[in-house]
Scaffold this active site. Structure first.
Site, short mmCIF file in Angstrom:
data_model
loop_
_atom_site.label_atom_id
_atom_site.label_comp_id
_atom_site.label_asym_id
_atom_site.label_seq_id
_atom_site.Cartn_x
_atom_site.Cartn_y
_atom_site.Cartn_z
N LYS A 125 0.82 -1.22 0.00
CA LYS A 125 0.00 0.00 0.00
C LYS A 125 0.85 1.27 0.00
O LYS A 125 0.37 2.33 -0.41
CB LYS A 125 -0.97 0.00 1.20
N LYS A 206 -5.06 -9.72 -5.54
CA LYS A 206 -6.37 -10.04 -4.96
C LYS A 206 -7.41 -8.98 -5.33
O LYS A 206 -7.07 -7.82 -5.57
CB LYS A 206 -6.27 -10.19 -3.44
N LYS A 209 -11.28 -3.70 -2.50
CA LYS A 209 -12.26 -2.61 -2.50
C LYS A 209 -11.68 -1.31 -3.01
O LYS A 209 -12.33 -0.54 -3.68
CB LYS A 209 -12.72 -2.33 -1.06
N1 AQP Z 1 -9.94 -10.80 -2.36
C1 AQP Z 1 -10.32 -11.31 -1.19
N2 AQP Z 1 -10.59 -12.64 -1.08
C2 AQP Z 1 -10.99 -13.17 0.10
N3 AQP Z 1 -11.14 -12.44 1.24
C3 AQP Z 1 -10.89 -11.13 1.17
N4 AQP Z 1 -10.96 -10.13 2.08
C4 AQP Z 1 -10.60 -8.97 1.49
N5 AQP Z 1 -10.29 -9.16 0.21
C5 AQP Z 1 -10.47 -10.49 -0.03
C6 AQP Z 1 -11.37 -10.31 3.47
O1 AQP Z 1 -12.46 -9.43 3.72
C7 AQP Z 1 -12.39 -9.00 5.08
C8 AQP Z 1 -12.54 -7.52 5.14
O2 AQP Z 1 -11.46 -6.90 4.45
P1 AQP Z 1 -10.89 -5.50 4.91
O3 AQP Z 1 -11.92 -4.48 4.74
O4 AQP Z 1 -10.34 -5.63 6.27
O5 AQP Z 1 -9.75 -5.08 3.98
P2 AQP Z 1 -8.77 -5.84 3.09
O6 AQP Z 1 -8.44 -7.19 3.63
O7 AQP Z 1 -7.58 -4.97 2.88
O8 AQP Z 1 -9.71 -6.00 1.85
P3 AQP Z 1 -10.00 -5.14 0.60
O9 AQP Z 1 -11.39 -5.42 0.20
O10 AQP Z 1 -8.95 -5.42 -0.39
O11 AQP Z 1 -9.93 -3.64 1.06
P4 AQP Z 1 -8.83 -2.55 0.74
O12 AQP Z 1 -8.88 -2.36 -0.73
O13 AQP Z 1 -9.27 -1.35 1.50
O14 AQP Z 1 -7.49 -3.04 1.18
C9 AQP Z 1 -11.05 -9.48 5.63
O15 AQP Z 1 -11.25 -10.61 6.45
C10 AQP Z 1 -10.27 -9.85 4.41
O16 AQP Z 1 -9.34 -10.88 4.66
#
Ligand code: AQP
Length: 343
Positions: A125, A206, A209
């Site tokens: 990031k 992956k 969001k």
């Molecule tokens: N691609 C993914 N596949 C499976 N699980 C996922 N999670 C996130 N992306 C995937 C799981 O969703 C939960 C919430 O995620 P988060 O909001 O804590 O942030 P993150 O893990 O950093 O997920 P994002 O969606 O990619 O958000 P951003 O873009 O803000 O970093 C967690 O349990 C995560 O493992």
């Protein structure tokens, strides 16, 4: 020393305590749902569950204040739409429970800069940013505080959070060994399929969001047509060989995993069944549409009444705070802070 502040773990026996959080960093996608939220909804019936919209984590990168507020509410609605029942589990917003920030400081004074720099999410990031907020490096410590505040036994997360849970465990163990038994050391709980849903256009990374990949991300609220369009355009490869090989054929492996995670089928069964990628994609579209249908329907019902959501979040925060305040006091006492009014 006041005995109630130093009672040894586990404090909530015989119920298993579960905690997990989600950032309000964008629209919920199918990775969030299959990797985490769906499991949260199952766990709420077997354990004492605390689920949190971690808005303080949303301050670690550029953000619009009004947009953060909107997304925080929208994410809370997404949790309810995913099947979380506020009468069964505790749902709240992180910043409504001040103990999270306070315990984070005690744990920052337990963590080292070296271990925070080694976090792969920090490296990913911060890569290419001209100015990196200190919070982007320290947020895994805030996440550790989020978890240990609730004497958490188990943390249901996607695979991307494995390293952060490992850090949480290290910090809890280090704190306990320096200052005496204070925190429960939590275990991660990662699903066997759907734990790392990849971007449909860039299957080497992956689904996320906060990454702008309109065709690569299937959002929970996408229409059946949008799901079909994205899956049909999903990157595969030219070999046309049906096999599950995430290294050599990451796009295909991702589609196979999506189908396995959204049905009760095994990966072996899927690999053996499909003659070509086209028929596989058609079934992925159908399976995703079906698995997301009830979530979309509940979302439609819930979005009309934001004040009811605000009320239940307030109630959730009060319940969360009643647990978090006890753990915080125990940690403050252990680390040597003088309690107010005590000489
Ligand atoms: N691609 C993914 N596949 C499976 N699980 C996922 N999670 C996130 N992306 C995937 C799981 O969703 C939960 C919430 O995620 P988060 O909001 O804590 O942030 P993150 O893990 O950093 O997920 P994002 O969606 O990619 O958000 P951003 O873009 O803000 O970093 C967690 O349990 C995560 O493992």
């Amino acid at each position: 020393m006041d005995a109630q502040w130093r009672a040894p773990p586990s404090y909530h026996w015989p119920m298993t305590r579960v905690f997990s959080g989600i950032q309000p960093s964008g629209a919920l996608h199918v990775g969030n749902y299959l990797g985490a939220l769906r499991q949260w909804a199952v766990d709420q019936h077997d354990a004492d569950c605390f689920y949190c919209v971690v808005d303080l984590h949303g301050l670690t990168t550029d953000h619009e204040p009004a947009e953060l507020r909107r997304r925080t509410l929208e994410t809370a609605i997404g949790l309810l739409a995913s099947g979380l029942d506020p009468d069964v589990c505790t749902i709240f917003v992180q910043s409504h429970v001040h103990e999270h920030s306070e315990l984070a400081w005690l744990l920052e004074c337990t963590a080292t800069i070296g271990e925070l720099r080694r976090m792969t999410q920090f490296k990913d990031k911060s890569a290419g940013l001209e100015s990196v907020r200190a919070g982007l490096m320290t947020y895994p410590v805030l996440m550790a505080a989020d978890i240990v505040l609730y004497d958490t036994d188990r943390v249901p997360v996607g695979d991307d959070q494995r390293q952060h849970i490992e850090l949480t465990r290290d910090l809890a163990v280090r704190f306990n060994s320096r200052y005496g038994a204070t925190f429960v050391v939590p275990e991660p709980s990662i699903p066997t399929v759907g734990a790392r849903v990849m971007d449909l256009q860039h299957p080497e990374r992956k689904m996320s969001k906060s990454v702008d990949s309109p065709l690569g991300t299937v959002n929970v609220l996408d229409s059946p047509d949008e799901i079909a369009q994205k899956v049909r355009k999903a990157v595969t490869d030219t070999s046309a060989k049906m096999a599950y090989d995430p290294d050599a054929q990451p796009g295909l492996a991702n589609l196979i995993e999506l189908l396995a995670a959204s049905t009760s089928r095994t990966i072996d069964d899927i690999v053996a069944t499909y003659p070509n990628y086209g028929s596989l994609k058609a079934d992925v579209v159908e399976a995703l549409t079906e698995v997301l249908r009830p979530v979309k329907a509940r979302h439609e019902e819930l979005r009309g009444d934001p004040s009811a959501i605000a009320q239940l979040l307030e109630k959730g925060a009060a319940k969360a705070s009643s647990v978090a305040s006890v753990t915080l006091r125990r940690a403050q006492q252990a680390i040597g802070l003088l309690p107010p009014g005590v000489i």
